[in-house]
Design an enzyme around this catalytic site. Structure first.
Site, PDB file in Angstrom:
ATOM      1  N   CYS A 135       0.849  -1.188   0.000  1.00  0.00           N
ATOM      2  CA  CYS A 135       0.000   0.000   0.000  1.00  0.00           C
ATOM      3  C   CYS A 135       0.886   1.240   0.000  1.00  0.00           C
ATOM      4  O   CYS A 135       1.845   1.293   0.754  1.00  0.00           O
ATOM      5  CB  CYS A 135      -0.902  -0.018   1.232  1.00  0.00           C
ATOM      6  SG  CYS A 135      -1.954   1.420   1.408  1.00  0.00           S
ATOM      7  N   PRO A 136       0.587   2.193  -0.837  1.00  0.00           N
ATOM      8  CA  PRO A 136      -0.575   2.407  -1.691  1.00  0.00           C
ATOM      9  C   PRO A 136      -0.369   1.983  -3.148  1.00  0.00           C
ATOM     10  O   PRO A 136      -1.215   2.230  -3.982  1.00  0.00           O
ATOM     11  CB  PRO A 136      -0.766   3.911  -1.624  1.00  0.00           C
ATOM     12  CG  PRO A 136       0.633   4.449  -1.598  1.00  0.00           C
ATOM     13  CD  PRO A 136       1.388   3.432  -0.740  1.00  0.00           C
TER      14      PRO A 136
END
Length: 189
Positions: free
Chosen positions: A16-17
């Site tokens: 993430c992201p």
């Protein structure tokens, strides 16, 4: 039954992201109605993909899992049905959050996946993964200031927006989140 896929995105090994960032770029390159298959290994991508699709107006069709790989299916919506993910307006930095630890009128809400939370979290933080937030929202007091934290500020952005939509008025998205957190931490034993 097989699903007709128009494009495949390899997001394996990314955290993430980045799976969502790459998904957004690929969705910009395909036509409305086409289906994108995103292959990811980040467990948080299950929640991230659902949340991103919901917030942009694209359609999350579902996921399946084989071994360590998650296969996410998303359908690009018509431009009239989509929108950019908005940045939640009440953003604070990690240093601001450090000052709020141990204050009784403060709730630190960690919306990362359980595996992320177990290994390192802010003392006193409540763990409610983003994917469970809607059904567990009653566990949070509307009277408190709520500081929402995740790994980078993306999931917490979506969570802060959801809380705001549900009538929580004192909500803050913490950026950059746990990737740069240098305050106290603890882990589950």
């Amino acid at each position: 039954m097989t699903i007709k896929v128009d494009k495949v995105l390899d997001a394996k090994g990314l955290a993430c992201p980045m799976p969502v960032v790459k998904t957004k770029k690929m969705m910009d390159q395909i036509e409305p109605g086409q289906v994108l298959l995103v292959e990811a290994t980040d467990r948080g991508s299950l929640t991230d993909m659902k949340g991103w699709a919901k917030n942009t107006g694209n359609q999350y069709l579902g996921s399946r899992e084989e071994g360590q790989v998650l296969y996410h299916y998303l359908r690009k919506s018509d431009p009239s049905e989509t929108k950019e993910v908005e940045e939640y307006p009440n953003v604070v930095g990690n240093d601001d959050l450090k000052e709020k630890i141990n204050i009784t009128e403060t709730t630190i809400l960690d919306v990362r996946e359980p595996a992320e939370y177990v290994f390192s979290h802010i003392p006193g933080a409540i763990s409610i993964p983003l994917g469970e937030l809607d059904e567990r929202i009653d566990e949070i007091s509307k009277d408190n200031e709520i500081y929402v934290v995740c790994r980078t500020g993306n999931r917490s952005n979506m969570a802060a927006q959801l809380l705001d939509q549900k009538g929580f008025k004192k909500v803050f998205n913490v950026k950059p989140g746990m990737t740069e957190w240098d305050g106290p931490t603890e882990k589950e034993s």
